[in-house]
Enzyme design. Sequence first.
Site, mmCIF file in Angstrom:
data_model
loop_
_atom_site.group_PDB
_atom_site.id
_atom_site.type_symbol
_atom_site.label_atom_id
_atom_site.label_comp_id
_atom_site.label_asym_id
_atom_site.label_seq_id
_atom_site.Cartn_x
_atom_site.Cartn_y
_atom_site.Cartn_z
ATOM 1 N N ASP A 78 1.166 -1.025 0.118
ATOM 2 C CA ASP A 78 -0.036 0.330 -0.183
ATOM 3 C C ASP A 78 0.694 0.982 0.505
ATOM 4 O O ASP A 78 0.216 2.371 -0.530
ATOM 5 C CB ASP A 78 -1.064 0.474 1.277
ATOM 6 N N CYS A 119 0.772 -7.784 4.847
ATOM 7 C CA CYS A 119 0.350 -7.026 4.950
ATOM 8 C C CYS A 119 -1.195 -6.892 4.492
ATOM 9 O O CYS A 119 -2.008 -7.818 4.899
ATOM 10 C CB CYS A 119 1.351 -6.350 3.869
ATOM 11 N N ASP A 120 -1.516 -5.234 4.354
ATOM 12 C CA ASP A 120 -2.659 -4.510 4.640
ATOM 13 C C ASP A 120 -3.908 -5.949 3.968
ATOM 14 O O ASP A 120 -4.503 -6.104 4.593
ATOM 15 C CB ASP A 120 -2.852 -3.295 3.808
ATOM 16 N N LYS A 121 -3.472 -6.415 2.862
ATOM 17 C CA LYS A 121 -5.210 -6.954 2.268
ATOM 18 C C LYS A 121 -5.217 -8.638 2.183
ATOM 19 O O LYS A 121 -5.902 -9.092 1.906
ATOM 20 C CB LYS A 121 -5.296 -6.611 0.522
ATOM 21 N N CYS A 191 4.545 -1.855 8.210
ATOM 22 C CA CYS A 191 5.126 -1.063 8.890
ATOM 23 C C CYS A 191 5.114 -1.300 10.429
ATOM 24 O O CYS A 191 3.572 -1.367 11.223
ATOM 25 C CB CYS A 191 4.393 -0.246 8.280
ATOM 26 N N GLU A 442 -6.782 4.719 -0.267
ATOM 27 C CA GLU A 442 -6.359 4.993 1.133
ATOM 28 C C GLU A 442 -5.927 6.598 0.699
ATOM 29 O O GLU A 442 -5.780 6.891 -0.797
ATOM 30 C CB GLU A 442 -4.990 4.042 1.770
ATOM 31 N N SER A 468 -5.256 5.073 5.402
ATOM 32 C CA SER A 468 -4.095 4.477 5.618
ATOM 33 C C SER A 468 -4.299 3.644 7.629
ATOM 34 O O SER A 468 -4.539 5.400 7.634
ATOM 35 C CB SER A 468 -3.505 4.845 5.457
#
Length: 553
Positions: A78, A119-121, A191, A442, A468
């Site tokens: 992202d 990570c995110d997705k 992160c 985002e 985000s």
Amino acid sequence: MISDRVKKGADKTPHRSLFKAMGYTDEELNRPLIGVVNAKSEIIPGHIHLDNIAKAVKAGVLAAGGTPIEVPAIGVCDGIAMGHIGMHYSLASRELIADSTETLAMAHGFDGLVLIPNCDKIVPGMLMAAARLNIPAIVVSGGPMLAGEKDCEKLSLSKTFEAVGAYEAGKIDDRELLEYENKSCPGCGSCSGMYTANSMNCLCEVIGMALPGNGTIPAVYGDRIRLAKKAGMQIMELVKKDIKPKDIMTEKAFINALTIDMALGCSTNSMLHLPAIAHEAGVELNLEIANKISAKTPNLCRLAPAGPHYIEELNEAGGIPAVMKEISKLGLITLDNLTVTTKTTGENIENALNKNNEIIRPAENPYSKTGGIAVLKGNFAQNGCVVKRSAVAPEMLKHSGPARVYNSEEEAIKAIFGGDIKSGDVVIIRYEGPKGGPGMREMLSPTSALAGMGLDKEVALITDGRFSGASRGASIGHVSPEAMAGGNIALIQEGDIIEIDINEGIINVKVSDEELNNRRNNWVAPEPKIKRGYLARYAKMVSGADKGAVLID
């Protein structure tokens, strides 16, 4: 065994010959076949090291008598995708991850799955697949990045995005900007704040689909490798006992997840992902439920960007079990849920200790009496919108100001850097929802620009896109219905007064119903921004953000 359909009987001789072409022995084929779904890539810092995690998982599977078979999964970074066309693909990639994991598992007859996201997705996409497939599965993530350090102060990616705003405002020079670039992300891992990736990895523990420590043990620690080996061994126990994701991902488990979400102050993206995972598990979650839970759940943690602490500190303070133990004192979570440990939630946290009362506030002395996320409703967002309340300055919890209306993120950033946004304004970015984006981008760049220019305590930002987990300030996203679907956000005009009361859960535009109806009669939906390929198909099939932005069958 499920895998018998690809390896047992005379009619499977051709199938076995293909396994043997890859070097598999008869002994290996006689064992359970465990799919190790590895999202390793060389484009995501949180995934660059997942080959080491997969190696450890496979060692665990072998030690416990299974045959590990590694297969791939895609992922989008992202941060690298932020602020350009790449961000359109981020949320949409969640569905591709779920679909491809389903495809690989069903086509090859795996008896169980070890899912390796970070990570995110990727995390929610793999959990969606696990619920859909309902074969024994366990998640083990790659772990969080350590915080960076500059001038004896810890920092992370969000500080670097904010540094761009400070640079544009003339507050820092080229030399200092380069320091942020070189020091904010010191190595591999997701992160380092309570951003979306770490939020979802922590909530995997709460739901019961990951071993304790999954969300907080840093990527570079030996503990992370040991956790991966244990996950590889544990999948064999789940296969043996035929414990499946839907035995774990129950309504009670999701209510626990929403509750701890509020205690931690997770990313607002969890309000997209938890309903989407629950949908695959046959459980209904909605924003009304989230608001009721938030109203009675204290916020115990203020991790970056909401506060000065980082995931590594949460790990040292006792991690997610310690947070759950504090919340359990209030009777707000159920403790009899089955988890991948084959024990209950209560048994998992029985010996948990809160080792730092500043990182994890005691339940009787919270940062706030209400949860980290709030859902707002009103004539601006009839189906709701979402804000990370724990990251909003006290003076912005109630705000009224004139609308500054932009039909894309790019238009808004140009206005922010051009000095067009003034104290008291309400920046509205529309046509960035699941359909309108498409892909619900985002908005870290505009929120970081406002923060870096010192306007995050004076300006609100509202969008039908999303934010985000690194965003802070009065950043209100997921406005539903979105502009492309004819939601009232599409009817807002420059200068309309927007009233926001986060603690009361209210968001309104001071325009009469009659005037809104007149505007609606003259409104025409714009042409889709993307007309070909995956995103065009996605836009036609995706639900609203209030439903988790899932694809409608």
